[in-house]
Write a protein that holds these residues in place. Structure first.
Motif, mmCIF file in Angstrom:
data_model
loop_
_atom_site.group_PDB
_atom_site.id
_atom_site.type_symbol
_atom_site.label_atom_id
_atom_site.label_comp_id
_atom_site.label_asym_id
_atom_site.label_seq_id
_atom_site.Cartn_x
_atom_site.Cartn_y
_atom_site.Cartn_z
ATOM 1 N N SER A 10 0.849 -1.186 0.000
ATOM 2 C CA SER A 10 0.000 0.000 0.000
ATOM 3 C C SER A 10 0.884 1.234 0.000
ATOM 4 O O SER A 10 2.111 1.130 -0.063
ATOM 5 C CB SER A 10 -0.940 -0.025 1.215
ATOM 6 N N ASN A 11 0.264 2.426 0.085
ATOM 7 C CA ASN A 11 1.095 3.636 0.049
ATOM 8 C C ASN A 11 0.537 4.786 0.876
ATOM 9 O O ASN A 11 1.004 5.043 1.966
ATOM 10 C CB ASN A 11 1.359 4.081 -1.400
ATOM 11 N N SER A 45 4.895 1.867 -0.005
ATOM 12 C CA SER A 45 5.710 2.496 -1.043
ATOM 13 C C SER A 45 5.546 4.008 -0.942
ATOM 14 O O SER A 45 4.583 4.507 -0.361
ATOM 15 C CB SER A 45 5.292 2.002 -2.428
ATOM 16 N N PRO A 46 6.484 4.787 -1.495
ATOM 17 C CA PRO A 46 6.406 6.257 -1.400
ATOM 18 C C PRO A 46 5.137 6.802 -2.039
ATOM 19 O O PRO A 46 4.650 6.286 -3.040
ATOM 20 C CB PRO A 46 7.657 6.714 -2.159
ATOM 21 N N CYS A 47 4.622 7.886 -1.459
ATOM 22 C CA CYS A 47 3.409 8.532 -1.955
ATOM 23 C C CYS A 47 3.526 10.024 -1.703
ATOM 24 O O CYS A 47 3.929 10.446 -0.610
ATOM 25 C CB CYS A 47 2.178 7.962 -1.252
ATOM 26 N N ASN A 49 1.286 12.071 -1.179
ATOM 27 C CA ASN A 49 0.314 12.506 -0.180
ATOM 28 C C ASN A 49 0.637 12.024 1.224
ATOM 29 O O ASN A 49 -0.091 12.340 2.169
ATOM 30 C CB ASN A 49 -1.093 12.016 -0.543
ATOM 31 N N ALA A 50 1.698 11.227 1.366
ATOM 32 C CA ALA A 50 1.984 10.596 2.648
ATOM 33 C C ALA A 50 2.348 11.616 3.719
ATOM 34 O O ALA A 50 2.947 12.656 3.435
ATOM 35 C CB ALA A 50 3.104 9.575 2.486
ATOM 36 N N SER A 51 1.995 11.289 4.967
ATOM 37 C CA SER A 51 2.300 12.159 6.098
ATOM 38 C C SER A 51 3.503 11.658 6.890
ATOM 39 O O SER A 51 4.044 12.376 7.719
ATOM 40 C CB SER A 51 1.093 12.218 7.037
ATOM 41 N N GLY A 52 3.901 10.416 6.654
ATOM 42 C CA GLY A 52 4.973 9.825 7.442
ATOM 43 C C GLY A 52 4.467 8.985 8.601
ATOM 44 O O GLY A 52 5.256 8.294 9.272
ATOM 45 N N LYS A 53 3.161 9.023 8.846
ATOM 46 C CA LYS A 53 2.590 8.269 9.965
ATOM 47 C C LYS A 53 1.838 7.021 9.506
ATOM 48 O O LYS A 53 1.240 6.322 10.319
ATOM 49 C CB LYS A 53 1.644 9.172 10.763
ATOM 50 N N GLU A 54 1.884 6.745 8.205
ATOM 51 C CA GLU A 54 1.131 5.607 7.681
ATOM 52 C C GLU A 54 1.592 4.287 8.283
ATOM 53 O O GLU A 54 0.771 3.403 8.565
ATOM 54 C CB GLU A 54 1.244 5.551 6.156
ATOM 55 N N VAL A 67 5.229 -4.178 9.895
ATOM 56 C CA VAL A 67 5.074 -3.111 8.903
ATOM 57 C C VAL A 67 6.436 -2.529 8.561
ATOM 58 O O VAL A 67 7.272 -2.324 9.451
ATOM 59 C CB VAL A 67 4.156 -1.977 9.432
ATOM 60 N N GLN A 68 6.655 -2.252 7.286
ATOM 61 C CA GLN A 68 7.854 -1.525 6.868
ATOM 62 C C GLN A 68 7.426 -0.214 6.222
ATOM 63 O O GLN A 68 6.543 -0.192 5.365
ATOM 64 C CB GLN A 68 8.689 -2.327 5.874
ATOM 65 N N GLY A 69 8.063 0.891 6.643
ATOM 66 C CA GLY A 69 7.738 2.210 6.128
ATOM 67 C C GLY A 69 8.231 2.433 4.712
ATOM 68 O O GLY A 69 9.086 1.696 4.197
#
Length: 432
Positions: A10-11, A45-47, A49-54, A67-69
């Motif tokens: 996911s992203n 995967s990078p996005c 819109n990501a906040s870094g807290k996914e 989970v892997q960031g």
């Protein structure tokens, strides 16, 4: 049962909260909670819109084991090794729930796993993917006939996000009434300005300005912001401060201060210069709260699907006071809009083209897309708090209009079951 690994790819924040959550829950319902038999991993995967807290959000789901960031994704894609050097069982399934559809092709080959893709609008790599769960029959109809056996119409995963709350509503079981709505004759209005800076910069001053205008004429109204899980209160409050967010002046918004109660049981508030207090609701998901709102003011995105699934009337806002503020595009447009130096120019051009397209075709909110007509208002342009406020006041003064909107939302929201169908496809692939 043979030991298996299920790897979820996911992203972005929307995918993690509205796709991953219901699917991992459905997988556990189908496959059980014995972690020595079935292990569920999430790799992001990078996005743009990501906040870094996914990653933290995904790890908070009790159905997920590890989970892997996104920061370690490319190493995993290229070398097949995670940052923490996870072990992998000999049998497994890669499930795609956001990102680029080439990722499960590559990772599935490296791990020797079966592959399942959830596809909303387009399905790719038909020859290399084992199964597809698609949102609509039209997606499957566009692929060559020789791959048709790989496709199953599962429905819209967006609807799953509010499935639990819908079941509570449909069963007529009483939802818990929160302190904010317990006072007599209170009208509760939800404000959903977004979770990313690009939307919050305009969304916070606009929605708070609307709230001030409405409250001045209907003092019984109360307002609440369901805070996105990817957003902390200090960051949210900074967009209500004209000294930190210059766009606020565009909406003639005087600002608001963050009030954090000393009592841990109390709710944080935003208090505007007019004295209006807006409660900040941090429990997630906030479906019980949203179901009590007579109307919500929201930006575009997954939240319109959640509100639609709950049958909550809404007004969808897309302010354009600052065209270069909207830089949260996916793919090449997002990369161009965020380039140093020239990004502002690209952002203005991209958003201008987008707005021209929207004004011609409309339908940005998910309920309107489902219905193929505008059943909830979509307001696009240089929005002013007073104008939107008058629309809100009109709807509150004519509850039959809200009832009609609510009825139409119920009629188009569709049925639950997409997550369960995807889980069943995964079970079939495990058997192979």
């Amino acid at each position: 049962m043979t030991q298996v690994d299920i790897l979820i790819l996911s992203n972005g924040p929307g995918e993690v909260t509205t796709w991953v959550r219901p699917v991992v829950k459905a997988l556990r319902q189908e496959l059980g909670n014995d972690r020595s038999v079935v292990r569920v991993s999430v790799v992001l995967s990078p996005c743009s819109n990501a906040s870094g807290k996914e990653a933290a959000i995904a790890l908070s789901y009790p159905e997920v084991d590890r989970v892997q960031g996104a920061e370690h994704f490319w190493q995993f894609l290229l070398r097949g090794k995670t940052f923490e050097n996870w072990d992998w069982r000999s049998r497994g399934v890669v499930v795609f729930l956001g990102g680029d559809q080439i990722f499960p092709v590559v990772i599935g080959k490296k791990l020797g796993y079966r592959t399942v893709i959830y596809a909303e609008w387009e399905a790719r790599w038909h020859n290399w993917i084992n199964r597809f769960g698609v949102m609509k029959p039209e997606v499957a109809a566009r692929v060559p006939q020789k791959y048709a056996h790989k496709f199953t119409v599962v429905g819209d995963l967006m609807l799953e996000a509010a499935g639990e709350a819908r079941e509570s509503l449909d069963s007529n079981s009483p939802l818990p009434i929160t302190p904010i709505t317990s006072s007599f004759k209170t009208e509760l209005i939800g404000l959903l300005p977004g979770s990313k800076a690009a939307k919050l910069a305009q969304g916070i001053p606009l929605t708070l300005g609307i709230a001030e205008y409405v409250h001045a004429k209907r003092p019984q109204t109360k307002f609440v912001i369901p805070v996105a899980p990817t957003l902390d209160l200090q960051t949210l409050a900074s967009f209500a401060d004209p000294q930190k967010n210059s766009i606020a002046e565009t909406f003639s918004f005087g600002g608001a201060d963050l009030i954090v109660p000393e009592d841990a049981k109390g709710k944080a508030l935003l208090k505007t210069t007019t004295g209006l207090t807006v409660e900040l609701w941090q429990e997630n998901p906030a479906y019980d709260l949203l179901s009590q709102c007579c109307i919500c003011l929201t930006t575009v995105g997954a939240n319109t699907a959640e509100l639609g699934a709950l049958g909550v009337p809404m007004i969808v806002l897309l302010p354009t006071q600052q065209l270069d503020a909207m830089r949260s595009w996916d793919g090449l447009p997002g990369l161009l809009a965020n380039l140093p130096g020239v990004g502002t120019t690209f952002a203005k051009v991209i958003n201008w083209l987008f707005l021209r397209l929207v004004r011609n075709k409309g339908l940005l909110a998910w309920p309107n897309i489902w219905a193929q007509q505008e059943i909830v208002p979509e307001l696009i342009g240089k929005l002013e708090p007073q104008e939107v406020g008058e629309m809100v006041l009109d709807l509150l003064a004519h509850p039959e209009k809200l009832d009609e909107m609510r009825s139409k939302l119920h009629s188009v929201r569709g049925e639950n079951g997409a997550a369960q169908k995807i889980a069943q496809i995964v079970c079939q692939e495990i058997g192979k």
